[in-house]
Design an enzyme around this catalytic site. Structure first.
Site, PDB file in Angstrom:
ATOM      1  N   ILE A   1      27.177   0.687  38.231  1.00 19.87           N
ATOM      2  CA  ILE A   1      28.357  -0.074  38.665  1.00 19.87           C
ATOM      3  C   ILE A   1      28.352  -0.222  40.184  1.00 19.87           C
ATOM      4  CG2 ILE A   1      30.878   0.025  38.863  1.00 19.87           C
ATOM      5  CD1 ILE A   1      30.924   1.338  36.118  1.00 19.87           C
ATOM      6  N   GLU A   2      28.034   0.869  40.862  1.00 13.93           N
ATOM      7  CA  GLU A   2      28.197   0.854  42.319  1.00 13.93           C
ATOM      8  C   GLU A   2      27.137   0.031  43.053  1.00 13.93           C
ATOM      9  OE1 GLU A   2      28.519   5.000  43.079  1.00 13.93           O
ATOM     10  OE2 GLU A   2      26.376   5.351  42.866  1.00 13.93           O
TER      11      GLU A   2
ATOM     12  N   CYS B   1      16.386  24.789  65.625  1.00 10.10           N
ATOM     13  CA  CYS B   1      17.837  24.654  65.640  1.00 10.10           C
ATOM     14  C   CYS B   1      18.508  25.985  65.263  1.00 10.10           C
ATOM     15  CB  CYS B   1      18.279  23.477  64.775  1.00 10.10           C
ATOM     16  SG  CYS B   1      19.837  22.794  65.362  1.00 10.10           S
TER      17      CYS B   1
ATOM     18  N   GLU C   1      10.637  18.033  64.097  1.00  8.38           N
ATOM     19  CA  GLU C   1      10.070  17.549  62.829  1.00  8.38           C
ATOM     20  C   GLU C   1      10.424  16.095  62.543  1.00  8.38           C
ATOM     21  OE1 GLU C   1      12.544  19.670  63.169  1.00  8.38           O
ATOM     22  OE2 GLU C   1      14.028  19.569  61.563  1.00  8.38           O
TER      23      GLU C   1
ATOM     24  N   HIS D   1      15.188  19.126  66.959  1.00 10.24           N
ATOM     25  CA  HIS D   1      14.401  19.025  65.727  1.00 10.24           C
ATOM     26  C   HIS D   1      13.135  18.207  65.951  1.00 10.24           C
ATOM     27  CE1 HIS D   1      17.525  20.427  62.807  1.00 10.24           C
ATOM     28  NE2 HIS D   1      18.331  20.069  63.793  1.00 10.24           N
TER      29      HIS D   1
HETATM   30  N1  GLN Z   1      24.662  25.522  62.654  1.00 10.02           N
HETATM   31  C1  GLN Z   1      24.058  25.374  63.937  1.00 10.02           C
HETATM   32  C2  GLN Z   1      24.908  24.520  64.869  1.00 10.02           C
HETATM   33  O1  GLN Z   1      25.750  23.798  64.412  1.00 10.02           O
HETATM   34  C3  GLN Z   1      22.637  24.813  63.824  1.00 10.02           C
HETATM   35  C4  GLN Z   1      22.555  23.472  63.179  1.00 10.02           C
HETATM   36  C5  GLN Z   1      21.163  23.126  62.704  1.00 10.02           C
HETATM   37  O2  GLN Z   1      20.340  24.001  62.485  1.00 10.02           O
HETATM   38  N2  GLN Z   1      20.883  21.853  62.495  1.00 10.02           N
HETATM   39  O3  GLN Z   1      24.754  24.558  66.060  1.00 10.02           O
END
Ligand code: GLN
Length: 534
Positions: free
Chosen positions: A150-151, A382, A510, A508
């Site tokens: 539907i969506e 992170c 990656e 990040h």
């Molecule tokens: N929870 C942590 C923050 O908000 C790290 C976030 C994450 O690893 N993407 O800073």
């Protein structure tokens, strides 16, 4: 050249890999010298996937301009090196939000606001916006969900109208599934016929069919599908399960999918796509025999796509270093000082994953303490980097109660904390540092050496930061802050130079590792892990 539009829809079941087919097509067109961009429409009501739990949708991908996106955008970037943006991922929620905002402002001048034409127009604009000013030869649009949902209907209606408006400059590629019934030893095309019929019912005749299958589909069966579905015989291709998703562009080219698209859109072309670098990567992938064993410590380890970009970045870096990446997922929740030796010894390197919330953090600290004391190459990303800081504070600086303010808002040793200006903003998502930020690296450090330069830009997705107040204590005890934001001086990278490779990044890396351009930090980490193995 006038922009051509390719729509990729899917039928029968979800998870057939529309993203991979779209990315493969983009790769082939790029390899022929065309300029290409690619976008995904997601039919769910969330305004963006940022608030979605990884259990629902796998990893949340982040674009350079700070949009929290569907993980298919990660495939797009890894296959094509195209930098995606906010415009590359549009959800039903975002479309409705823009239409409702316009309605509230009175922009519709008292008219009744309806799905057709207002919602469908907003969808069409999101497609045409990318083709504006003829910046791209091709705009590839993947429609999430399955025909018959539907969506998905407003999106399909928008595609129907666009095909009408754009005429020959537009093709629809429909991806379906041909199941193999083991008991009968037969492949079945009936679901494909039904799904094409459903597409025809909403007024879309597919130009190309890609049949996903576990088993090679015989020629005669492909011809039968062509006849039943009003598609020319050469435009029914199959996509057999491949050992690596990166084989798919070649499999598609073998069946001339790129030529078919070019012909159907009336695009002049000559010769063959230049896939030299792509083929080189695949040869390395096939030739790699030795394994490099990496533990990935995180809380979503039982979930196939939760760390997709990290998995892919590791795979790429291992391949370019002549190795197979063997990733062992270690549940952070199960880890503690009592079993860490058993779970991590034998690993050539350890990655501590990003994440949110308390769950699994104590396990991450156990892992990091073990890695630091055993001098195993370790990469914290992170929350992984923040955990490196907390573990170091607790076990080296003697701050037993050290924590991130995310886990313990009252700790006196808030080595990871919110910045002052963030503390007043509470609206969900509003306080996140998202997207690409500059970072200056100290020369002579492992990271600067890995990048081969000192000024970089990397993508972020977090709320909390290294607390500047404690910087001198960390540095004096051997954990150095080696990368910082040139404007705000926020700490972006920490490193323990006395260890073989112990690096944490607040950003990040990656997200920006691609098949043709593996990320320098992952390359350096994998080299250290291979070295460690010896
Ligand atoms: N929870 C942590 C923050 O908000 C790290 C976030 C994450 O690893 N993407 O800073």
């Amino acid at each position: 050249m006038e922009t051509r539009y390719i729509f990729v829809t899917g039928g029968v079941v979800s998870s057939l890999g529309k993203g991979i087919i779209s990315s493969s097509l983009a790769r082939l067109l790029l390899a022929r010298g065309f300029s290409v961009t690619i976008q995904k429409f997601d039919p769910y009501i969330n305004v963006d996937p940022g608030t979605l739990n990884p259990y629902e949708h796998g990893e949340c991908y982040v674009t350079e301009d700070g949009y929290e996106a569907d993980l298919d955008l990660g495939h797009y970037e890894r296959f094509t090196d195209i930098r995606t943006s906010r415009a590359s991922n549009v959800t039903t929620g975002r479309i409705y939000q823009s239409v409702i905002n316009k309605e509230r402002r009175g922009d519709y001048l008292g008219k009744t606001v309806q799905v057709v034409p207002h919602i469908t127009d907003a969808i069409k604009n999101a497609v045409k916006h990318l083709g504006a000013s003829e910046k791209y030869d091709f705009v590839i649009t993947e429609i999430g969900g399955t025909v018959g949902d539907i969506e998905s209907l407003p999106f399909l209606e928008a595609v129907r109208q666009l095909r009408w408006e754009l005429g020959g400059r537009c093709v629809c590629v429909h991806l379906t599934y041909v199941p193999y019934i083991r008991a009968a030893k037969e492949l079945k095309t009936k679901p494909t016929q039904h799904s094409v019929k459903q597409l025809q019912q909403v007024g879309i005749q597919p130009d190309v069919l890609v049949l996903r299958t576990e088993m090679e589909i015989p020629e005669g069966m492909l011809r039968k599908v062509a006849q039943f579905c009003n598609v020319s015989e050469n435009a029914v291709v199959q996509s057999v399960d491949a050992p690596s998703i990166y084989e798919v562009p070649l499999l598609m080219h073998d069946q001339k999918l790129d030529n078919i698209i070019l012909e159907k859109t009336g695009t002049p072309y000559s010769g063959e796509p230049d896939l030299t670098a792509w083929n080189q990567y695949l040869s390395l992938l096939h030739e790699a025999k030795d394994e490099v064993k990496i533990a990935l410590v995180g809380k979503y380890v039982e979930l196939q796509d939760a760390y997709k970009s990290i998995d892919e970045a590791l795979l790429q870096a291992a391949t370019y270093n002549g190795h197979k990446a063997h990733i062992c997922y270690v549940s952070a929740e199960r880890l503690h000082d009592g079993n860490v030796d058993e779970l991590l010894s034998g690993m050539d390197g350890v990655i501590v994953a990003p994440g949110f919330g308390q769950r699994g953090t104590e396990g991450k600290y156990s892992a990091l303490k073990w890695c630091r004391e055993h001098d195993v190459p370790t990469f914290g990303i992170c929350l992984g980097m923040q955990s490196m800081v907390v573990e170091f504070a607790r076990n080296v600086l003697g701050m037993d109660a050290a924590n991130s303010a995310e886990m313990d808002p009252d700790t006196p040793y808030n080595v990871i904390d919110l910045m002052e200006e963030q503390k007043t903003i509470t609206y969900m998502g509003g306080t996140m540092r998202l997207g690409s930020y500059d970072c200056h690296l100290q020369s002579g450090t492992k990271v600067a050496e890995a990048y081969g330069c000192s000024d970089i830009k990397e993508r972020h997705r977090h709320r909390y930061e290294f607390n500047e107040k404690f910087r001198a204590q960390f540095e004096a005890a051997g954990m150095k802050c080696v990368g910082e934001n040139p404007e705000t001086h926020l700490v972006e990278v920490v490193e323990i130079p006395s260890l073989k490779w112990y690096v944490g990044t607040q950003y990040h890396p990656e997200y920006s590792s691609t098949v043709l351009h593996p990320h320098p930090l992952f390359m350096s980490f994998i080299r250290a892990a291979i070295e460690n193995k010896k």
